[in-house]
Design a protein around this motif. Structure first.
Motif: not given
Length: 295
Positions: A69, A72, A280, A284
């Motif tokens: 995670i 990004h 997101v 991701t």
């Protein structure tokens, strides 16, 4: 259901056909964490089957999901790790130990951590955000929305039977490579489309301008894959495709999520003008998928 002794369970699982679905199931993850103790207790000499020809089973642990995670997320690895600790200590994911003894992670754990990260702008609100987001259910506008899920194209068939925001998010992570293939096909089709309407032309123009204006990131209008959470986890959206296109698209997915019956409860509530969202996209999802499958 009849009980089964640990000895027989070990033997059965060691002989079961080994597939990615089995490897990343909760049953297998929990078993793999404990199998060494069982072998020692019962003296069963078993060798766990390798994954994809590897000489060992490689399973994600919580730090791997954090890195996936953080790669990004502009907040950085320290902040994501802080959120992960909050969620772990609340018992919302299976990892309760640190280091080499830490529990292995499944796609459901990856989805839970992502909800903690996206559900609130503060690490202190991560646990409550996960609880909120897990309660969200789709809000179909009308019969068309209900029918579109049933008529999804084969490329998105894995989304037909998902239930709730959390379940849909887990499926998107699990099937991220398929989403990536869908993304390429959908983008190619959109680029070849002729005879754009004024609304479609305007939407694409806005997306292009925003994409050029935002550095080191892609704004919502510029994405084909969008997971949007409203802080503090009070609502969410999932989009695969451009929502302004024809209602007849069967190769797109658009859903909006809220707490069931919240609309009636909030009818007399004061309307808030300030809305905070965290979003997101595909990178991701792919990173989390790889962290679980190939840590």
């Amino acid at each position: 259901m009849k009980s089964i002794s640990p000895l027989i369970f070990v033997e059965l699982l060691s002989q079961a056909p080994f597939t990615p679905a089995l490897q990343h199931s909760k049953l297998y993850c929990d078993f793999y964490t404990q199998w060494g103790l069982l072998r020692k207790a019962f003296g069963v000499g078993i060798t766990m089957p390798p994954f994809q020809g590897s000489g060992e089973i490689r399973m994600a642990r919580l730090p791997g999901l954090v890195r996936a995670i953080a790669e990004h997320d502009r907040r950085g690895e320290k902040t994501i790790a802080h959120i992960a600790r909050q969620v772990r200590d609340a018992g919302l994911i299976s990892s309760t130990r640190r280091g080499v003894g830490a529990s292995i992670m499944a796609f459901s754990d990856a989805a839970t951590l992502l909800m903690g990260v996206c559900g609130d702008s503060s690490p202190q609100g991560a646990v409550a955000a996960v609880h909120h987001l897990r309660s969200l259910q789709p809000l179909p506008w009308d019969r068309v929305d209900r029918m579109k899920r049933e008529d999804l194209a084969p490329s998105l068939a894995f989304l037909r039977d998902t239930k709730g925001f959390a379940g849909t998010l887990e499926k998107l992570i699990e099937h991220a490579p398929e989403v990536e293939r869908w993304h390429g096909t959908y983008a190619a089709k959109a680029s070849e489309q002729e005879g754009l309407s004024e609304a479609e032309f305007s939407a694409r123009r806005v997306a292009k301008k925003l994409t050029s204006a935002v550095k080191r990131g892609t704004p919502g209008y510029g994405r084909l894959v969008r997971i949007v959470c409203y802080v503090p986890g009070v609502a969410a959206e999932i989009h695969l495709g451009n929502p302004w296109l024809s209602l007849g698209e069967d190769d797109a997915f658009h859903e909006y999520y809220a707490v069931p019956d919240r609309a009636a409860e909030d009818a007399d509530a004061t309307l808030m003008d300030c809305s905070i969202t965290i979003e997101v996209g595909l990178p991701t999802l792919l990173a989390l998928h790889e962290a679980v499958v190939r840590p």
